[in-house]
Write a protein that holds these residues in place. Structure first.
Motif, PDB file in Angstrom:
ATOM      1  N   ASN A 306       1.031  -0.998   0.027  1.00 27.45           N
ATOM      2  CA  ASN A 306       0.002   0.078   0.154  1.00 27.45           C
ATOM      3  C   ASN A 306       0.939   1.456  -0.106  1.00 27.45           C
ATOM      4  OD1 ASN A 306      -2.331  -1.501   0.116  1.00 27.45           O
ATOM      5  ND2 ASN A 306      -2.516  -1.360   2.325  1.00 27.45           N
ATOM      6  N   PRO A 308       0.888   5.496  -1.038  1.00 31.00           N
ATOM      7  CA  PRO A 308       0.214   6.705  -1.411  1.00 31.00           C
ATOM      8  C   PRO A 308       0.822   7.297  -2.714  1.00 31.00           C
ATOM      9  CG  PRO A 308       1.595   7.050   0.542  1.00 31.00           C
ATOM     10  CD  PRO A 308       1.501   5.655   0.317  1.00 31.00           C
ATOM     11  N   ASN A 323      -5.833   7.001  -6.807  1.00 30.19           N
ATOM     12  CA  ASN A 323      -5.131   5.983  -5.978  1.00 30.19           C
ATOM     13  C   ASN A 323      -5.892   6.021  -4.677  1.00 30.19           C
ATOM     14  OD1 ASN A 323      -3.373   4.445  -4.107  1.00 30.19           O
ATOM     15  ND2 ASN A 323      -1.765   5.468  -4.474  1.00 30.19           N
ATOM     16  N   ASP A 324      -6.711   4.996  -4.295  1.00 30.24           N
ATOM     17  CA  ASP A 324      -7.835   4.741  -3.183  1.00 30.24           C
ATOM     18  C   ASP A 324      -6.994   4.763  -1.856  1.00 30.24           C
ATOM     19  OD1 ASP A 324      -6.985   2.419  -3.537  1.00 30.24           O
ATOM     20  OD2 ASP A 324      -9.037   1.557  -3.943  1.00 30.24           O
ATOM     21  N   ILE A 325      -5.893   4.463  -1.926  1.00 31.04           N
ATOM     22  CA  ILE A 325      -5.044   4.423  -0.704  1.00 31.04           C
ATOM     23  C   ILE A 325      -4.145   5.722  -0.288  1.00 31.04           C
ATOM     24  CG2 ILE A 325      -4.966   2.029  -0.281  1.00 31.04           C
ATOM     25  CD1 ILE A 325      -2.241   2.061  -1.264  1.00 31.04           C
ATOM     26  N   ASP A 326      -4.409   6.915  -1.200  1.00 28.76           N
ATOM     27  CA  ASP A 326      -3.748   8.046  -0.945  1.00 28.76           C
ATOM     28  C   ASP A 326      -4.293   8.846   0.132  1.00 28.76           C
ATOM     29  OD1 ASP A 326      -1.754   9.804  -2.028  1.00 28.76           O
ATOM     30  OD2 ASP A 326      -2.972  10.547  -3.592  1.00 28.76           O
ATOM     31  N   TRP A 327      -3.120   9.581   0.748  1.00 34.95           N
ATOM     32  CA  TRP A 327      -3.633  10.173   2.158  1.00 34.95           C
ATOM     33  C   TRP A 327      -2.618  11.492   2.019  1.00 34.95           C
ATOM     34  CZ3 TRP A 327      -0.927   5.128   3.100  1.00 34.95           C
ATOM     35  CH2 TRP A 327       0.352   5.467   3.247  1.00 34.95           C
ATOM     36  N   LEU A 385      -7.346  11.031   4.710  1.00 34.08           N
ATOM     37  CA  LEU A 385      -7.444   9.676   3.786  1.00 34.08           C
ATOM     38  C   LEU A 385      -8.310  10.095   2.448  1.00 34.08           C
ATOM     39  CD1 LEU A 385      -8.285   6.838   6.290  1.00 34.08           C
ATOM     40  CD2 LEU A 385      -5.798   7.508   5.695  1.00 34.08           C
ATOM     41  N   ASP A 387     -11.032   9.372   1.039  1.00 32.82           N
ATOM     42  CA  ASP A 387     -12.006   8.014   1.438  1.00 32.82           C
ATOM     43  C   ASP A 387     -13.175   8.965   1.777  1.00 32.82           C
ATOM     44  OD1 ASP A 387     -12.362   5.279   2.494  1.00 32.82           O
ATOM     45  OD2 ASP A 387     -13.305   6.391   4.027  1.00 32.82           O
ATOM     46  N   GLY A 436      -0.878   1.576   6.645  1.00 35.10           N
ATOM     47  CA  GLY A 436      -1.519   0.436   5.704  1.00 35.10           C
ATOM     48  C   GLY A 436      -2.771  -0.138   6.743  1.00 35.10           C
TER      49      GLY A 436
END
Length: 920
Positions: A306, A308, A323-327, A385, A387, A436
């Protein structure tokens, strides 16, 4: 990564542009998402170019050393470049490919090489010379091992075919598009982001490592070696990027290490690919396995984990659209008490005893905060996040703890009972959070108090706005730039496009987080509107009388406050400030510099000659006394004629305090406040006698108390030049916990600007509150009794034995001498825990092991004694604050109202104790 600072600046976007921007965002995302497709668009490697010939030599080298790659073939994919094509279906949990471990380049291999041994000899000699300068032990040595690996890669590459890894090193890319090698123009696109400052810091760190090892490497190669060409800094930077863009973390010989793995690192990254890579210690092979089926004719990927876009761009040189796990990373910390102290040593030496008390209280509070963070496994590292829930409980709980005072931490039931292994956790709070699992970690989302929740939300808002304001261009402009670049790719470098997309992604996260926060604030505000009843508007009537008419005319002439008026509230039985309708952030009042009272700007003439140290309150008090009692034609005389009596505790006589609060902690706080003011009064009066300005008719203790109470109506500003000032208003603002006014000093126009953070419809009483103040602060400092009893606390001191203090260490608790109570359906866990420990007998200690659990019960006898002793203690405290008093001055009436709140708390707590005794 560097932390985001909380300087507040506002940015906005017109509503009409939102549909347009949504289309732009979709177009940008769609074009860049093409890169992530796993489709069948590919072609065979032609084998005509020098690059293709070298790659075929590399494959032959792999085969000659026993690599297994019969399920894949390397081809050129349309959107990925060179990658691995599955030439047969690879079932789940089967190997994709593997290599013998002797092809890996690891720190161990480097150190055992001839070059590595020579450099290590030089390093060990240097280490002996600089033993005192070596910091952080193993961490320092690990970073040096990496540095040695970079030099080793360059040395082996210079050998060409004579190197064991020659064919592999010859096909590595000449350029990796990380920000470390961006042009200044490309780097400037990143300004305002964490990646911009992080890149500059990383460049400095890499250069430092290079300069430190350079003499060691020079001493380890033969004379006449082409040193500058092989080991120049640009080449070193290339090796650094090669290592970090391709290295894999593996378990080898029982140790977790980073390695370069020829063949396996040729697979492209995909965040959805489920794979594992590991070492087969028996067969001495390093392999990568798939954990879902890879269909024939599709690309086989590796997964770096994972990541970003920030890490992908910094270490790998690419980004993933949407990127859906970007932060967005932020580091939240506790300010060091010495950060803002004056560096003048003479001034520091003159810190009075009160400053030391405040510092000690802050140290104790910080200790409790850090302990609570550790017990909850919370850290200072946090992430907004990408999200639908961009702000997770983990961040909110950290901010709640850091905004909490000692009482809130004491009464917070959530901090006492966590897993026992939390006490063994690494105390480095700056590195506990692992992104993660950041969003999925189970952290309970529980407010500590109304005051604390307000502060948490306000701090979060300042953090988000300040972070967003660091970007030199707003989101709308950056999205338009990105769309333009995608339409004209020939005119923009790939680095520029990657940088633009990264910045747009970061700003979108901040925008979404701020919108989510606004919804949190709206719900919080609605909650308080339901809890607190407003005074009835029909009971507000106009104020009459010549003095009020003159005051209103005078105030209007000296300020711009058309929306404000002074009326009489029959419900509150006193004059109030009213507002005639306004919207959120409307400007309600403008007060020029000459209409407000600023301590630093007061012209006191020779009144303070020879008086070197006077508090802000002291200066204003001297000024008010002179203006009201000495100046017959004071400009502010209309203000003094209508100024309402302020029922401050400073007007209480000591016998009144004793009757009202006995020897409770409230009485002690009032005594301290009166003594502090009386000491300043005496000191200044002595100075006035010395300089010949003392007037016994006006410079009295009674007038001093009056002036000091008026100063309690002051406005606190977040401005280092003007931290506080007094608006000559006839009455203070009414308290309401869901309403707040915003005051700002406009230095360019030399005026105070007042606006409302909420919308008022029709004519209404104007409310305000200072979210960092507790009900006790309001009573002692602002002569205001908060009506909502649930917000009040009762504190009482308690001396504990050394035995109890030692037992508290088992429970990872500290106790600073006071217990706190509030109206609740249960008694505080910490209160019961300490009383139980105080009553533990030797028999209990021998038969029961004290555990970290705050609610641990030891025996029936101990439980009975605990509640009996607690009943005696609470009855004693209630008796102190229940004596009758016949006086009815405004200050006594106000104090009686306040102690009634405390009596309710004690009676409620005693009811809980009685119930427990009955159950026993």
């Amino acid at each position: 990564m560097l932390s985001a600072k909380c300087d507040v600046r506002k940015s906005f976007m017109l509503v009409l542009l939102v549909p347009i921007l949504a289309v732009l965002q979709f177009q940008v995302d769609r074009k860049l998402n093409d890169r992530m497709e796993t489709g069948r668009g590919w072609k065979e490697i032609e084998g005509k170019s020098q690059e293709d010939i070298l790659f075929q030599d590399f494959l032959s080298w792999l085969d000659g050393h026993g690599a297994i790659r019969d399920k894949i073939r390397f081809v050129d994919f349309d959107n990925f470049g060179r990658g691995a094509l599955a030439i047969k279906t690879i079932p789940s949990d089967e190997e994709i490919c593997s290599i013998p471990t002797h092809l890996l380049i690891s720190g161990k291999v480097v150190k055992e090489s001839e070059f590595g041994r020579k450099v290590m000899e030089q390093y060990e000699a240097l280490e002996k010379l600089e033993e005192d300068a070596i910091e952080e032990g193993e961490k320092f040595k690990l970073s040096d091992e990496w540095t040695l690996t970079y030099f080793f890669i360059l040395l082996e590459k210079s050998k060409g075919k004579d190197s064991h890894w020659g064919p592999y090193l010859s096909i590595l890319p000449h350029h990796i598009g990380t920000p470390l090698t961006f042009t200044q123009g490309e780097l400037n696109i990143l300004k305002g982001s964490n990646l911009y400052s992080g890149t500059l810091a990383l460049k400095t760190s890499v250069r430092k490592s290079y300069d430190r090892f350079l003499p060691l490497v020079k001493a380890s190669v033969p004379s006449g070696f082409n040193f500058d060409e092989v080991f120049g800094f640009d080449r070193f930077m290339w090796a650094y990027q090669i290592f970090w863009s391709r290295s894999l973390s593996i378990l080898l010989d029982g140790q977790r290490i980073g390695v370069l793995a020829p063949l396996i690192d040729m697979l492209n990254h995909h965040p959805k690919m489920k794979v594992s890579f590991f070492t087969d210690e028996i067969k001495k092979r390093f392999r990568i396995d798939a954990h879902h089926e890879i269909a024939e004719g599709t690309q086989a990927f590796i997964n770096y984990g994972n990541r970003p876009n920030e890490k992908l761009l910094l270490y790998y040189g690419f980004i993933i659209p949407n990127n859906d796990i970007d932060w967005y990373f932020v580091r939240i910390g506790i300010q060091n008490e010495n950060e803002n102290e004056n560096e003048n040593s003479d001034e520091n030496e003159n810190c009075d005893e009160m400053d030391e008390v405040e510092k000690q209280e802050k140290r104790e509070r910080t200790q409790l905060q850090l302990l609570s963070l550790k017990r909850m496994k919370l850290s200072f590292d946090h992430y907004f996040l990408m999200d639908k829930v961009p702000i997770v409980p983990r961040m909110k709980m950290t901010l709640r703890i850091l905004c909490a005072n000692e009482e809130e931490l004491y009464l917070w039931e959530g901090r006492g009972n966590f897993a026992e292994d939390s006490k063994d956790k690494d105390s480095n709070l700056a590195s506990d959070s692992r992104p993660g699992s950041y969003a999925s970690d189970s952290v309970e989302d529980v407010p500590l108090s109304n005051r604390n929740e307000w502060l948490m939300l306000s701090t979060l808002e300042s953090l988000l706005k300040g972070t967003a304001a660091k970007f030199p261009r707003n989101l709308q402009d950056n999205e338009e730039d990105l769309e333009l670049a995608l339409k004209n790719r020939r005119n923009f470098s790939e680095n520029s496009i990657h940088a633009m997309y990264y910045v747009v992604g970061q700003q979108r996260i901040l925008r979404d987080s701020l919108n989510y926060l606004k919804e949190m604030q709206r719900k919080f505000h609605e909650k308080f509107l339901a809890l607190f009843q407003m005074p009835q508007l029909e009971k507000i009537i106009p104020l009459k009388g010549n003095d009020w008419l003159l005051y209103k005319m005078w105030f209007s002439a000296n300020s711009s406050t058309e929306a404000l008026s002074w009326e009489f509230s029959q419900d509150l039985d006193r004059p109030v400030i009213c507002v005639t309708g306004c919207h959120e952030n409307d400007l309600l009042g403008i007060f020029p510099e000459n209409s407000v009272i600023i301590p630093q700007n007061l012209d006191l003439g020779n009144l303070v000659d020879g008086i070197s140290e006077v508090s802000e309150g002291g200066l204003v008090t001297l000024y008010l006394i002179r203006e009201k009692f000495q100046e017959s034609s004071s400009q502010k005389s209309p203000f003094f004629k209508v100024l309402q009596p302020i029922p401050h505790v400073i007007f209480l006589e000591k016998e009144d305090v004793d009757l009202l609060f006995g020897n409770s902690y409230v009485a002690q706080n009032i005594y301290d406040l009166i003594d502090e003011n009386f000491a300043e009064f005496q000191e200044i009066m002595e100075k006035l006698k010395e300089n010949g300005n003392f007037n016994p008719e006006i410079h009295t203790w009674e007038n001093w108390r009056w002036g000091n109470s008026v100063w309690t109506l002051r406005i606190e500003l977040d401005d280092p030049e003007i931290p506080s000032l007094l608006i000559p208003m006839a009455t203070g603002f009414e308290y309401h916990p869901s309403h707040q006014l915003k005051f700002r000093w406009n230095s360019e126009r030399s005026r105070l600007e007042m606006s409302s953070l909420y919308t008022y419809s029709g004519k209404s009483i104007l409310f305000n509150h200072m979210p960092d103040m507790t009900p006790a602060d309001y009573f002692l400092g602002r002569a205001t009794v908060v009506d909502q009893v649930n917000d009040h606390l009762f504190a009482f001191p308690h001396e504990i034995s050394e035995k109890t203090r030692n037992l508290l260490k088992i429970k990872s608790l500290d106790f600073f001498g006071s217990h706190y109570l509030k109206v609740s359906d249960r008694l505080p866990s910490q209160l019961l825990c300490i009383f139980r420990l105080e009553n533990l007998s030797e028999e209990d200690l021998n038969s029961t092991q004290v555990s970290p659990d705050l609610d641990q019960i030891y025996s029936q006898k101990n439980e009975l004694e605990t509640f009996q002793n607690l009943k005696l203690k609470l009855n004693s405290e209630l008796e102190k604050i229940s004596r009758p008093i016949s006086k009815s001055t405004p200050s006594v009436k106000n104090a009686v109202l306040y102690r009634e709140k405390l009596q309710i708390i004690l009676r409620s707590s005693l009811d809980l104790v009685e119930k427990s005794l009955l159950d026993l």
